[in-house]
Design a protein around this motif. Structure first.
Motif, PDB file in Angstrom:
ATOM      1  N   ASP A 148      39.407  45.880  56.270  1.00  0.00           N
ATOM      2  CA  ASP A 148      38.287  45.262  55.573  1.00  0.00           C
ATOM      3  C   ASP A 148      38.741  44.813  54.182  1.00  0.00           C
ATOM      4  OD1 ASP A 148      35.747  45.477  53.725  1.00  0.00           O
ATOM      5  OD2 ASP A 148      35.015  45.188  55.774  1.00  0.00           O
ATOM      6  N   VAL A 207      40.051  50.185  53.249  1.00  0.00           N
ATOM      7  CA  VAL A 207      38.898  50.456  54.105  1.00  0.00           C
ATOM      8  C   VAL A 207      39.224  49.794  55.433  1.00  0.00           C
ATOM      9  CG1 VAL A 207      36.437  50.124  54.446  1.00  0.00           C
ATOM     10  CG2 VAL A 207      37.333  50.525  52.154  1.00  0.00           C
ATOM     11  N   HIS A 261      35.684  53.233  57.646  1.00  0.00           N
ATOM     12  CA  HIS A 261      34.676  52.244  57.265  1.00  0.00           C
ATOM     13  C   HIS A 261      33.274  52.858  57.232  1.00  0.00           C
ATOM     14  CE1 HIS A 261      32.130  48.649  57.531  1.00  0.00           C
ATOM     15  NE2 HIS A 261      33.092  48.106  56.806  1.00  0.00           N
TER      16      HIS A 261
END
Length: 185
Positions: free
Chosen positions: A131, A141, A146
């Protein structure tokens, strides 16, 4: 030695925890609702607030120290199946088309990347379902952290909004208005 301490996020984590607890202490030492309720023996809100701050700090450490889903080797597709709960008997039933999931090779670490994986320039690792790299938690992340990251953000937001409501002088008038039940004409 100092490079390892400061390079590992130790400084960021320490500053975050100290700042969080100093702000919490200030809210209890100054003339706020938390202090007044604590002095009068009404401990429900002060205890809930401290528990929320503690939850926020624990989630912070969990997210910042957790493996975000690093791609460790070229043959960790079987490790991923085991991690997802597929035992040896189930691995035989899974088709061998999983090799098609490996699309490309990372140009930095030369590992084969599964889909949605990306190499993080800061961590120097490939991360599954990457991410972003969060500078506040000093970690990426990804696939494994997450959900915990979103939970941490929710707890932190709730704690910050509550602290802002406690510390804001304009909220004192609103609280008095609510307590007296006064209605505007």
């Amino acid at each position: 030695m100092f490079k390892n301490i400061f390079g590992s996020g130790f400084l960021v984590r320490t500053a975050h925890v100290i700042l969080t607890w100093v702000i919490t202490l200030i809210l209890f030492l100054h003339d706020t609702d938390l202090r007044r309720q604590e002095e009068t023996g009404k401990l429900v809100q002060p205890v809930l607030f401290v528990m929320l701050v503690l939850l926020s700090v624990l989630l912070y450490f969990a997210v910042s120290l957790m493996d975000p889903g690093f791609v460790l080797s070229n043959n960790d597709d079987s490790e991923a199946k085991l991690a997802l709960g597929a035992g040896e008997e189930h691995q035989d039933m899974i088709s061998q088309s999983t090799k098609s999931l490996w699309q490309r090779r990372c140009s930095h670490c030369l590992l084969q990347q599964p889909m949605r994986a990306k190499h993080c320039q800061i961590c120097k690792h490939c991360v599954r379902r990457y991410d972003h790299h969060c500078p506040w938690i000093e970690n990426c992340v990804g696939e494994r952290n997450h959900r915990w990251f979103v939970l941490y953000l929710g707890a932190q937001l709730l704690a910050l909004l509550w602290a802002l409501f406690i510390a804001c002088p304009c909220s004192q008038g609103l609280k008095m208005h609510i307590r007296t039940g006064a209605t505007g004409s």
